[in-house]
Design a protein around this motif. Structure first.
Motif, PDB file in Angstrom:
ATOM      1  N   MET A  28       0.885  -1.127   0.080  1.00  0.00           N
ATOM      2  CA  MET A  28      -0.290   0.327   0.433  1.00  0.00           C
ATOM      3  C   MET A  28       0.834   1.281  -0.090  1.00  0.00           C
ATOM      4  O   MET A  28      -0.111   2.548  -0.790  1.00  0.00           O
ATOM      5  CB  MET A  28      -1.314   0.023   1.391  1.00  0.00           C
ATOM      6  CG  MET A  28      -2.121  -1.261   1.237  1.00  0.00           C
ATOM      7  SD  MET A  28      -3.301  -0.870  -0.685  1.00  0.00           S
ATOM      8  CE  MET A  28      -2.270  -1.872  -1.226  1.00  0.00           C
ATOM      9  N   ALA A  29       1.859   1.496   1.177  1.00  0.00           N
ATOM     10  CA  ALA A  29       2.630   2.618   0.782  1.00  0.00           C
ATOM     11  C   ALA A  29       3.266   2.439  -0.613  1.00  0.00           C
ATOM     12  O   ALA A  29       3.390   3.859  -1.184  1.00  0.00           O
ATOM     13  CB  ALA A  29       4.026   2.081   1.862  1.00  0.00           C
ATOM     14  N   GLU A  32       1.236   4.360  -2.402  1.00  0.00           N
ATOM     15  CA  GLU A  32       0.708   5.478  -2.366  1.00  0.00           C
ATOM     16  C   GLU A  32       1.533   6.324  -3.192  1.00  0.00           C
ATOM     17  O   GLU A  32       1.215   7.213  -3.428  1.00  0.00           O
ATOM     18  CB  GLU A  32       0.735   5.837  -1.204  1.00  0.00           C
ATOM     19  CG  GLU A  32       0.530   7.224  -0.651  1.00  0.00           C
ATOM     20  CD  GLU A  32      -0.544   7.704   0.310  1.00  0.00           C
ATOM     21  OE1 GLU A  32      -0.749   9.039  -0.087  1.00  0.00           O
ATOM     22  OE2 GLU A  32      -2.140   7.879  -0.675  1.00  0.00           O
ATOM     23  N   ARG A  71       4.011  13.684  -1.052  1.00  0.00           N
ATOM     24  CA  ARG A  71       3.659  12.528  -1.502  1.00  0.00           C
ATOM     25  C   ARG A  71       4.005  11.646  -0.213  1.00  0.00           C
ATOM     26  O   ARG A  71       3.472  10.739   0.423  1.00  0.00           O
ATOM     27  CB  ARG A  71       3.464  11.264  -2.375  1.00  0.00           C
ATOM     28  CG  ARG A  71       3.225  11.744  -3.918  1.00  0.00           C
ATOM     29  CD  ARG A  71       3.806  10.396  -4.268  1.00  0.00           C
ATOM     30  NE  ARG A  71       2.410  11.147  -6.097  1.00  0.00           N
ATOM     31  CZ  ARG A  71       2.556  10.344  -7.197  1.00  0.00           C
ATOM     32  NH1 ARG A  71       3.445   9.285  -7.041  1.00  0.00           N
ATOM     33  NH2 ARG A  71       2.072  10.660  -7.952  1.00  0.00           N
ATOM     34  N   ARG A  74       2.406  12.722   3.001  1.00  0.00           N
ATOM     35  CA  ARG A  74       0.825  12.455   3.463  1.00  0.00           C
ATOM     36  C   ARG A  74       1.011   9.942   4.093  1.00  0.00           C
ATOM     37  O   ARG A  74       0.098   9.780   4.462  1.00  0.00           O
ATOM     38  CB  ARG A  74      -0.053  12.067   1.760  1.00  0.00           C
ATOM     39  CG  ARG A  74      -0.368  13.386   1.266  1.00  0.00           C
ATOM     40  CD  ARG A  74      -1.148  13.518  -0.015  1.00  0.00           C
ATOM     41  NE  ARG A  74      -2.947  12.735  -0.412  1.00  0.00           N
ATOM     42  CZ  ARG A  74      -3.608  13.663  -0.033  1.00  0.00           C
ATOM     43  NH1 ARG A  74      -3.850  15.283   0.013  1.00  0.00           N
ATOM     44  NH2 ARG A  74      -4.905  12.900  -0.006  1.00  0.00           N
ATOM     45  N   LEU A  75       1.844  10.086   3.048  1.00  0.00           N
ATOM     46  CA  LEU A  75       1.485   8.251   3.446  1.00  0.00           C
ATOM     47  C   LEU A  75       2.128   8.011   4.624  1.00  0.00           C
ATOM     48  O   LEU A  75       1.620   7.554   5.585  1.00  0.00           O
ATOM     49  CB  LEU A  75       2.673   7.666   2.515  1.00  0.00           C
ATOM     50  CG  LEU A  75       3.447   6.560   2.813  1.00  0.00           C
ATOM     51  CD1 LEU A  75       4.306   5.739   1.725  1.00  0.00           C
ATOM     52  CD2 LEU A  75       4.555   6.222   4.444  1.00  0.00           C
ATOM     53  N   SER A  76       3.352   9.755   5.512  1.00  0.00           N
ATOM     54  CA  SER A  76       3.046   8.963   6.576  1.00  0.00           C
ATOM     55  C   SER A  76       1.917   9.842   7.476  1.00  0.00           C
ATOM     56  O   SER A  76       1.700   8.533   8.540  1.00  0.00           O
ATOM     57  CB  SER A  76       4.853  10.146   7.343  1.00  0.00           C
ATOM     58  OG  SER A  76       5.675  10.070   6.198  1.00  0.00           O
ATOM     59  N   ALA A  78      -0.879   9.228   6.625  1.00  0.00           N
ATOM     60  CA  ALA A  78      -2.169   7.980   6.300  1.00  0.00           C
ATOM     61  C   ALA A  78      -1.451   6.325   7.416  1.00  0.00           C
ATOM     62  O   ALA A  78      -2.237   6.407   8.300  1.00  0.00           O
ATOM     63  CB  ALA A  78      -2.256   7.258   5.224  1.00  0.00           C
ATOM     64  N   ILE A  79      -0.374   6.863   7.837  1.00  0.00           N
ATOM     65  CA  ILE A  79       0.261   5.064   8.381  1.00  0.00           C
ATOM     66  C   ILE A  79      -0.090   5.889   9.733  1.00  0.00           C
ATOM     67  O   ILE A  79      -0.321   4.876  10.738  1.00  0.00           O
ATOM     68  CB  ILE A  79       1.515   4.256   8.436  1.00  0.00           C
ATOM     69  CG1 ILE A  79       1.893   4.365   6.871  1.00  0.00           C
ATOM     70  CG2 ILE A  79       2.495   3.818   9.223  1.00  0.00           C
ATOM     71  CD1 ILE A  79       3.691   4.463   6.551  1.00  0.00           C
ATOM     72  N   LEU A 304      -4.186   3.957   4.002  1.00  0.00           N
ATOM     73  CA  LEU A 304      -3.321   4.315   2.564  1.00  0.00           C
ATOM     74  C   LEU A 304      -4.025   3.556   1.711  1.00  0.00           C
ATOM     75  O   LEU A 304      -3.694   4.555   0.084  1.00  0.00           O
ATOM     76  CB  LEU A 304      -2.157   3.375   2.641  1.00  0.00           C
ATOM     77  CG  LEU A 304      -0.849   4.164   3.971  1.00  0.00           C
ATOM     78  CD1 LEU A 304      -0.221   3.251   3.579  1.00  0.00           C
ATOM     79  CD2 LEU A 304      -0.606   5.340   3.069  1.00  0.00           C
ATOM     80  N   ASP A 307      -6.858   6.648   0.880  1.00  0.00           N
ATOM     81  CA  ASP A 307      -5.847   7.862   0.919  1.00  0.00           C
ATOM     82  C   ASP A 307      -5.757   7.316  -1.074  1.00  0.00           C
ATOM     83  O   ASP A 307      -5.583   8.455  -2.106  1.00  0.00           O
ATOM     84  CB  ASP A 307      -4.936   8.134   0.785  1.00  0.00           C
ATOM     85  CG  ASP A 307      -4.640   9.186   0.569  1.00  0.00           C
ATOM     86  OD1 ASP A 307      -5.074  10.653   0.956  1.00  0.00           O
ATOM     87  OD2 ASP A 307      -3.226   9.306   0.207  1.00  0.00           O
ATOM     88  N   ALA A 308      -5.156   6.477  -1.324  1.00  0.00           N
ATOM     89  CA  ALA A 308      -4.526   6.290  -3.101  1.00  0.00           C
ATOM     90  C   ALA A 308      -5.915   6.436  -3.717  1.00  0.00           C
ATOM     91  O   ALA A 308      -6.189   7.467  -4.863  1.00  0.00           O
ATOM     92  CB  ALA A 308      -4.199   4.782  -3.239  1.00  0.00           C
TER      93      ALA A 308
END
Length: 344
Positions: A28-29, A32, A71, A74-76, A78-79, A304, A307-308
């Motif tokens: 998923m990362a 993303e 990005r 946003r990834l951080s 979201a986690i 994740l 959000d993607a």
């Protein structure tokens, strides 16, 4: 067509679940970071990662801005938000022994929503809005706890009633704030914030959020066996020599802090704290120490994915909270049969 049935995994298969969940989170990362409207080939990404001289300087700068400044934050977030909400929901379901318990059961989400909306209409930098959401989320839970303390009866039931009253109060106050807000500037900002967003935290602030979130999850995991005892009921936990009142207060405070931190980072995102613990319980079993870790990983992967989809399915970014709920409804229906059997 036969209905889809989700069954709990046998113990032999559960040993592989955590490594597989970590692989899911990694996948998923990658999704993303790589999926977006800006065209970027894997070759260009690899050249940028290696610092290859074959990549033009202006192209390298564009990729750096895209990956590091847009990005990666946003990834951080979201986690962190997915893990915090999932862990918080796991704890509340264990403490209250209720399959419908979620991080908002004690009013923390309603209080945080009011605080964030109040911060928006009062103006100021974004960090003041985040702090207002965090503080009022804690105030709502403190109010629920005080209500439970001042009325005799079953402690767990009175806490739930206190949470309902605190949530109702701050929901009404939120309506007043929305009514008083400027309909052209402030009200749209409040509505958008209430739908959730992962773009409010810059990369430099991520460590300040990551430390308390991971520390809170780790502390809750250390209380895993005590949570197992609380899940059996107060009398059983007392018979094991556990200080039930102190343990309940400790884990509720930690779970509340995690939920408030999540709202502080991303606004209102629902369903994760409700559905993810059930999915984790089917995959990992009822043991809360392992369940907290697995649910945190699964919650991060879930957000994740949401959000993607929110960023890429339409020409504009849809608030991530919308997709978190859209994915949550069918997921909850799929596991509803097994949830009902597990909690009867």
């Amino acid at each position: 067509m036969a209905p889809v049935r989700i069954t709990a995994l046998p113990e032999s298969a559960r040993r592989l679940t955590l490594p597989l969940l970590l692989l899911l989170l990694a996948a998923m990362a990658v999704l993303e970071m790589s999926w977006g409207h800006y065209p970027l080939s894997w070759l260009q990404f690899w050249q940028w990662l290696r610092g290859s001289p074959l990549l033009a300087p202006d192209k390298a700068m564009q990729i750096h801005l895209l990956m590091v400044e847009i990005r990666l934050p946003r990834l951080s977030v979201a986690i962190l938000v997915g893990a915090a909400l999932a862990a918080s929901g796991t704890v509340f379901q264990a403490v209250f022994r209720n399959p419908l318990a979620a991080p908002d059961i004690l009013g923390v989400m309603a209080g945080a929503a009011f605080g964030g909306a109040l911060g928006i209409i009062l103006g100021g930098p974004w960090w003041t809005i985040q702090m207002a959401a965090f503080v009022f989320g804690l105030i709502a839970v403190a109010m629920a706890y005080l209500i439970a303390r001042h009325f005799p009866g079953q402690p767990t039931l009175m806490l739930v009633i206190g949470g309902i009253l605190a949530g109702a109060l701050f929901t009404a106050l939120l309506s007043l704030v929305k009514y008083a807000a400027d309909p052209y500037q402030q009200l749209p900002s409040i509505v958008f914030w209430l739908m959730g967003s992962l773009s409010n935290v810059p990369l430099r602030q991520i460590p300040y959020f990551a430390l308390p979130v991971f520390a809170g999850i780790a502390l809750l995991m250390l209380q895993g066996h005590r949570l197992d005892a609380l899940s059996l009921g107060d009398e059983e936990a007392h018979s094991l020599g556990l200080p039930v009142r102190q343990i309940r207060l400790l884990v509720i405070v930690l779970a509340t802090l995690l939920a408030a931190m999540a709202v502080m980072m991303a606004g209102m995102i629902g369903w994760i704290g409700l559905i993810i613990p059930h999915l984790g319980r089917l995959l990992l079993g009822p043991g809360n120490r392992r369940l907290l870790l697995g649910s945190s990983i699964l919650g991060a992967a879930y957000l994740l994915l949401a959000d993607a989809l929110a960023r890429n399915l339409f020409s504009v970014d849809v608030p991530v909270g919308v997709f978190a709920e859209l994915l949550g409804v069918p997921a909850f229906l799929l596991v509803l049969r097994q949830i009902r059997k597990a909690w009867v």
